[in-house]
Design a protein around this motif. Structure first.
Motif, PDB file in Angstrom:
ATOM      1  N   ASP A 195       0.851  -1.198   0.000  1.00  0.00           N
ATOM      2  CA  ASP A 195       0.000   0.000   0.000  1.00  0.00           C
ATOM      3  C   ASP A 195       0.889   1.251   0.000  1.00  0.00           C
ATOM      4  O   ASP A 195       0.678   2.184  -0.782  1.00  0.00           O
ATOM      5  CB  ASP A 195      -0.915  -0.032   1.227  1.00  0.00           C
ATOM      6  CG  ASP A 195      -1.967   1.063   1.227  1.00  0.00           C
ATOM      7  OD1 ASP A 195      -2.298   1.572   0.136  1.00  0.00           O
ATOM      8  OD2 ASP A 195      -2.472   1.407   2.321  1.00  0.00           O
ATOM      9  N   SER A 198       2.412   1.660  -3.315  1.00  0.00           N
ATOM     10  CA  SER A 198       1.393   2.138  -4.267  1.00  0.00           C
ATOM     11  C   SER A 198       1.153   3.640  -4.070  1.00  0.00           C
ATOM     12  O   SER A 198       1.027   4.389  -5.047  1.00  0.00           O
ATOM     13  CB  SER A 198       0.076   1.379  -4.077  1.00  0.00           C
ATOM     14  OG  SER A 198       0.268  -0.006  -4.244  1.00  0.00           O
ATOM     15  N   HIS A 264      -5.410   2.845  -6.987  1.00  0.00           N
ATOM     16  CA  HIS A 264      -6.376   2.831  -5.880  1.00  0.00           C
ATOM     17  C   HIS A 264      -7.803   2.757  -6.418  1.00  0.00           C
ATOM     18  O   HIS A 264      -8.626   1.991  -5.924  1.00  0.00           O
ATOM     19  CB  HIS A 264      -6.182   4.057  -4.985  1.00  0.00           C
ATOM     20  CG  HIS A 264      -5.154   3.825  -3.914  1.00  0.00           C
ATOM     21  ND1 HIS A 264      -3.828   3.674  -4.206  1.00  0.00           N
ATOM     22  CD2 HIS A 264      -5.270   3.682  -2.561  1.00  0.00           C
ATOM     23  CE1 HIS A 264      -3.166   3.448  -3.080  1.00  0.00           C
ATOM     24  NE2 HIS A 264      -4.012   3.445  -2.075  1.00  0.00           N
ATOM     25  N   SER A 267      -8.631  -0.632  -7.473  1.00  0.00           N
ATOM     26  CA  SER A 267      -8.592  -1.644  -6.392  1.00  0.00           C
ATOM     27  C   SER A 267      -9.908  -1.741  -5.619  1.00  0.00           C
ATOM     28  O   SER A 267     -10.228  -2.790  -5.061  1.00  0.00           O
ATOM     29  CB  SER A 267      -7.479  -1.299  -5.395  1.00  0.00           C
ATOM     30  OG  SER A 267      -7.894  -0.270  -4.492  1.00  0.00           O
ATOM     31  N   TYR A 268     -10.652  -0.635  -5.557  1.00  0.00           N
ATOM     32  CA  TYR A 268     -11.800  -0.605  -4.638  1.00  0.00           C
ATOM     33  C   TYR A 268     -12.835  -1.703  -4.911  1.00  0.00           C
ATOM     34  O   TYR A 268     -13.284  -2.358  -3.969  1.00  0.00           O
ATOM     35  CB  TYR A 268     -12.448   0.790  -4.630  1.00  0.00           C
ATOM     36  CG  TYR A 268     -11.511   1.881  -4.178  1.00  0.00           C
ATOM     37  CD1 TYR A 268     -10.663   1.689  -3.101  1.00  0.00           C
ATOM     38  CD2 TYR A 268     -11.462   3.115  -4.824  1.00  0.00           C
ATOM     39  CE1 TYR A 268      -9.781   2.683  -2.689  1.00  0.00           C
ATOM     40  CE2 TYR A 268     -10.587   4.120  -4.416  1.00  0.00           C
ATOM     41  CZ  TYR A 268      -9.753   3.898  -3.355  1.00  0.00           C
ATOM     42  OH  TYR A 268      -8.884   4.875  -2.947  1.00  0.00           O
ATOM     43  N   THR A 271     -11.797  -4.981  -3.380  1.00  0.00           N
ATOM     44  CA  THR A 271     -11.948  -5.064  -1.921  1.00  0.00           C
ATOM     45  C   THR A 271     -13.418  -5.163  -1.543  1.00  0.00           C
ATOM     46  O   THR A 271     -13.797  -5.978  -0.701  1.00  0.00           O
ATOM     47  CB  THR A 271     -11.280  -3.833  -1.259  1.00  0.00           C
ATOM     48  OG1 THR A 271      -9.882  -3.869  -1.571  1.00  0.00           O
ATOM     49  CG2 THR A 271     -11.451  -3.860   0.254  1.00  0.00           C
ATOM     50  N   HIS A 278      -6.323  -4.426   0.899  1.00  0.00           N
ATOM     51  CA  HIS A 278      -6.173  -3.162   0.165  1.00  0.00           C
ATOM     52  C   HIS A 278      -4.823  -3.039  -0.563  1.00  0.00           C
ATOM     53  O   HIS A 278      -4.770  -2.707  -1.753  1.00  0.00           O
ATOM     54  CB  HIS A 278      -6.384  -1.999   1.145  1.00  0.00           C
ATOM     55  CG  HIS A 278      -6.087  -0.661   0.572  1.00  0.00           C
ATOM     56  ND1 HIS A 278      -6.815  -0.120  -0.470  1.00  0.00           N
ATOM     57  CD2 HIS A 278      -5.119   0.246   0.854  1.00  0.00           C
ATOM     58  CE1 HIS A 278      -6.322   1.063  -0.781  1.00  0.00           C
ATOM     59  NE2 HIS A 278      -5.280   1.307   0.001  1.00  0.00           N
ATOM     60  N   ALA A 281      -4.575  -5.366  -3.493  1.00  0.00           N
ATOM     61  CA  ALA A 281      -5.500  -4.964  -4.566  1.00  0.00           C
ATOM     62  C   ALA A 281      -4.947  -3.784  -5.361  1.00  0.00           C
ATOM     63  O   ALA A 281      -5.118  -3.721  -6.583  1.00  0.00           O
ATOM     64  CB  ALA A 281      -6.873  -4.621  -3.968  1.00  0.00           C
ATOM     65  N   CYS A 282      -4.270  -2.857  -4.684  1.00  0.00           N
ATOM     66  CA  CYS A 282      -3.688  -1.707  -5.411  1.00  0.00           C
ATOM     67  C   CYS A 282      -2.461  -2.141  -6.206  1.00  0.00           C
ATOM     68  O   CYS A 282      -2.298  -1.786  -7.379  1.00  0.00           O
ATOM     69  CB  CYS A 282      -3.234  -0.619  -4.431  1.00  0.00           C
ATOM     70  SG  CYS A 282      -4.541   0.138  -3.497  1.00  0.00           S
TER      71      CYS A 282
END
Ligand code: FE2
Length: 385
Positions: A195, A198, A264, A267-268, A271, A278, A281-282
């Motif tokens: 994170d 990222s 980001h 990625s949402y 999630t 998180h 995913a990013c």
């Protein structure tokens, strides 16, 4: 980068205390204020809270230890309702990004008669709302939330990620003690570390970037990229933990100015639909976005590649691919269905306003398809699919 923008803006007004052992300052920073301590049950059980207050005065301290991962609007409002009569003068957050974001939301909701949704939608309402000072003590190294004026709020009913954003929720102080991250399990270490990485990439390839924010983000990348593989093999090494904590802190300062961008944004849905961590995913989108942004690079990305010790942008992209492979992400991601079809089905939800539009190159729906296609290919190479 445009010269019409200010070259500098005061980035973090938060007083930051950094270093192993710095958490011992906490009782002194609280003073005699009536304080709400926000954390998780696990943090209490592991003895972290007792250790922080060893020998210190806990007489005016009350505990809220019910923070959940990726908390929702209902979690924040329900918790605040229970705590509203507390007359707290300070809120301390001890934990990761979800804990610090909970403290920020409580700092508003414990005073306000308005709903969190209204406060998110109406920045004027936020401006006129009094907040309780927050002291953030991160126990992960990734969110950077200790120095940002944002709190992430998940709306599971609408399948949306929301953001409470206001200078008034910027923590009063942050105590970043890398020793607190020594007991962080591998999954949380890598997810939060990715994170932070990222954040730093997204701050560089950002419409809002300035030379100052790019220099700060580059520093975060040097620290984070050189430490994240090592922290997986030597989790007890305090020097490596310190580098990761600093990468997170510095990356947080960078995005407090620029905000994040398309990794980001994309990625949402991963999630909110599947529960993907998180940071994982990013980060899976970073190589494809780097490739996308390399077209028409205004020079900042080539410079970044050189500053990070790579000959050119393709070399940086290969390095990123290899890094994600070396971290064995398949171990953490194989339980999620990240097949090309599932990712493609989410393309329409990947463009989040105020995030995707921060990307240095405008992203159109067809570009999302290309980025998802490249990301799916990488996931197959990494045997995540
Ligand atoms: Fe993040």
């Amino acid at each position: 980068m445009s010269t019409s923008k200010p070259i500098w803006q005061q980035l973090a007004k938060t007083k930051v205390y950094f270093g192993a052992g710095s958490a011992k300052r906490l009782p002194e920073l609280l003073g005699s204020r009536k304080t709400l301590l926000v954390t998780t049950r696990g943090t209490v059980t592991r003895g972290t809270i007792d250790a922080l207050f060893e020998g210190g005065n806990t007489g005016r301290l009350e505990l809220f230890d019910q923070v959940k991962p990726n908390p929702s609007l209902d979690d924040f409002e329900g918790g605040a309702l229970e705590l509203r009569d507390g007359d707290y003068e300070c809120i301390v957050a001890v934990g990761g990004g979800s804990v610090i974001d909970t403290a920020k939301c409580f700092s508003v909701l414990l005073y306000s008669v308005n709903s969190l949704s209204d406060l998110i939608d109406d920045s004027d309402l936020m401006l006129s709302t009094k907040t309780i000072p927050v002291i953030a003590v991160p126990t992960t190294s990734g969110s950077g939330s200790e120095v940002t004026p944002f709190a992430t709020v998940w709306d599971y009913a609408q399948k949306k990620k929301l953001s409470l954003a206001a200078d008034s929720i910027l923590p009063e102080s942050a105590i970043v003690d890398p020793a607190l991250t020594l007991s962080l399990p591998l999954r949380e270490t890598l997810s939060s570390g990715l994170d932070a990485i990222s954040h730093a990439f997204e701050s560089v390839w950002n419409m809002n970037a300035t030379p100052a924010t790019t220099a700060i983000a580059t520093h975060a990348l040097k620290l984070g990229l050189s430490s994240i593989a090592e922290v997986a093999t030597r989790p007890d090494d305090l020097d490596i933990r310190s580098a990761m904590s600093k990468a997170s802190l510095v990356g947080g300062i960078a995005i407090s100015h620029t905000r994040t961008a398309f990794a980001h944004s994309a990625s949402y849905p991963l999630t909110i639909h599947f529960g993907v961590d998180h940071g994982f995913a990013c980060s899976i989108f970073l190589p494809a976005i780097l490739k996308f942004n390399s077209v028409g690079d205004d020079g900042r990305l080539s410079k970044l590649a050189n500053d990070l010790g790579h000959r050119d942008l393709p070399a940086l992209r290969r390095y990123l691919d290899e890094l994600l492979s070396a971290l064995n992400l398949q171990k953490f991601l194989s339980s999620f269905d990240l097949s090309p079809n599932r990712l493609s089905a989410l393309e329409g939800e990947m463009i989040t306003p105020l995030r995707a539009d921060n990307n240095m190159r405008k992203i159109k729906p067809d570009d999302v398809k290309t980025i998802v296609f490249d990301t799916s290919e990488m996931l197959q190479r990494l045997q995540i699919r």
